[in-house]
Design an enzyme around this catalytic site. Sequence first.
Site, PDB file in Angstrom:
ATOM      1  N   HIS A  33       0.858  -1.203   0.000  1.00  0.00           N
ATOM      2  CA  HIS A  33       0.000   0.000   0.000  1.00  0.00           C
ATOM      3  C   HIS A  33       0.883   1.239   0.000  1.00  0.00           C
ATOM      4  CE1 HIS A  33      -3.257   2.771   1.114  1.00  0.00           C
ATOM      5  NE2 HIS A  33      -4.112   1.785   0.881  1.00  0.00           N
ATOM      6  N   ASP A  74     -45.672  25.703   3.994  1.00  0.00           N
ATOM      7  CA  ASP A  74     -45.447  24.669   2.963  1.00  0.00           C
ATOM      8  C   ASP A  74     -46.739  24.440   2.174  1.00  0.00           C
ATOM      9  OD1 ASP A  74     -44.501  22.482   1.561  1.00  0.00           O
ATOM     10  OD2 ASP A  74     -44.625  21.093   3.255  1.00  0.00           O
TER      11      ASP A  74
HETATM   12  C1  SPV Z   1     -41.280  17.509   2.626  1.00  0.00           C
HETATM   13  O1  SPV Z   1     -40.181  17.274   3.160  1.00  0.00           O
HETATM   14  O2  SPV Z   1     -41.584  18.617   2.202  1.00  0.00           O
HETATM   15  C2  SPV Z   1     -42.250  16.421   2.443  1.00  0.00           C
HETATM   16  C3  SPV Z   1     -42.253  15.283   3.362  1.00  0.00           C
HETATM   17  O3  SPV Z   1     -43.059  16.527   1.558  1.00  0.00           O
HETATM   18  S1  SPV Z   1     -43.417  15.619   4.601  1.00  0.00           S
HETATM   19  O4  SPV Z   1     -43.037  16.873   5.235  1.00  0.00           O
HETATM   20  O5  SPV Z   1     -43.405  14.508   5.541  1.00  0.00           O
HETATM   21  O6  SPV Z   1     -44.727  15.747   3.979  1.00  0.00           O
HETATM   22 MG    MG Z   2     -43.221  18.441   0.737  1.00  0.00          MG
END
Ligand code: SPV
Ligand code: MG
Length: 427
Positions: free
Chosen positions: A84, A199
């Site tokens: 090595h 979200d």
């Molecule tokens: C995300 O990470 O945005 C997802 C997964 O869609 S969850 O938050 O579990 O819906």
């Molecule tokens: Mg998501």
Amino acid sequence: MCFSTDVLHSGHISIIRKAARLGKVIIGVMTDEAIMCYKRFPLLPLSERKVLFENISSVYKVVEQDSLSYKANILKYHPDIVVHGDDWQEGIQKPIRDEVVDALAAYGGRLVEFPYSSDSRYKELDKRSRAELATPDMRRGRLRKAIDIKGTISVMEAHSGLTGLIVENTIVEEDGGARQFDAMWVSSLCDSTAKGKPDIELVDMTSRFRTIDDIMEVTTKPIIFDGDTGGLTEHFVYTVRTLERMGVSMVIIEDKKGLKKNSLFGNEVPQTQDSIENFSNKIRAGKRAQKTNDFMICARIESLILEKGMDDALNRAFAFVEAGADAIMIHSRKKDPTEIFDFVEKFRAKDKDTPVVVVPTSFNSVTEEEFKQRGINVVIYANQLTRAGFPAMQNAASTILKNHRAMECDDICMSFKEIIRLIPDDI
Ligand code: SPV
Ligand code: MG
């Protein structure tokens, strides 16, 4: 000797020649999976890398080595000598070296180390290989390859260049080997959270693509994009084209419509599931829009989240595969993984091949080994970097406010030296 390289240069030939003066040279060529665990993805597959060595006249025999550890091959071939470079006396490979020394000592074998050639041209070659892995065409196809090679891959959330670097570079030693993440998840939840927004598909695609770009500029690992509902079919086809062109490997779209809310709310907020027919049409349109064979569209089933039952989840899974989905994601917000396991068992009874994806945010006690055993192929850690970073930052902010200065905060902060070193000078 053992090699993981996919580029043979004069440094390799020189050390093989030196080894040949000591006896018959057996080369252990590291398997793709072993390389992926401790280094980067190999540019050439195992079969081609073996041929490189088989064609060197001073090589007696070429065998496979399926781990960073030499132990299995030492026990199998009982070499008098292991050769090595001397570059493994420190760092991640030191425990491997120690193991070699012990294994050889058991029967009087010895380790011979030659000075490691640190020619700058060799470093340049490695840099070029990395750069190649980051190109869209090379990156896109690697997700499917990783699933094929490993059976089950682990994927970590990234929502910025910095978190991308963490996913790219975090590596831990384990049992004479190493572990790192195989791919990155660009989560809608974390991308939105980083912008202080809910979200609900409010952060638009242009902004989501910008996040992908930031991550791609500094990393090489494959990317799975959270495409939310995919939006209108007429819009989704453009999203597919753009993601594919950027080098993203897979988009996951969920079978919901209207105002999307995060799945972890379940039925606590109003959420509407799309019909099988509509969603299948969206998948079909997406598959027609893509230009390469590499790009994958994954159908995410929300039946368990919305308490529509197992049969509904399974009907949808089979229908979406029929419509062309390259993978299925089954989601659950229960701590107990039973419904996920139940789904996979029933799905696998009819479909052995289509990759199954899970996001174990709630059912987080299950190990990757168990997921693998049950036929699950992709395990996504969807939000942990965001959730770890947020309280740490809140704590730093309130510590400074309470003390009217920053000194007390220093203990919980990364040092300047470390943060500067985190970012490479060049890529
Ligand atoms: C995300 O990470 O945005 C997802 C997964 O869609 S969850 O938050 O579990 O819906
Ligand atoms: Mg998501």
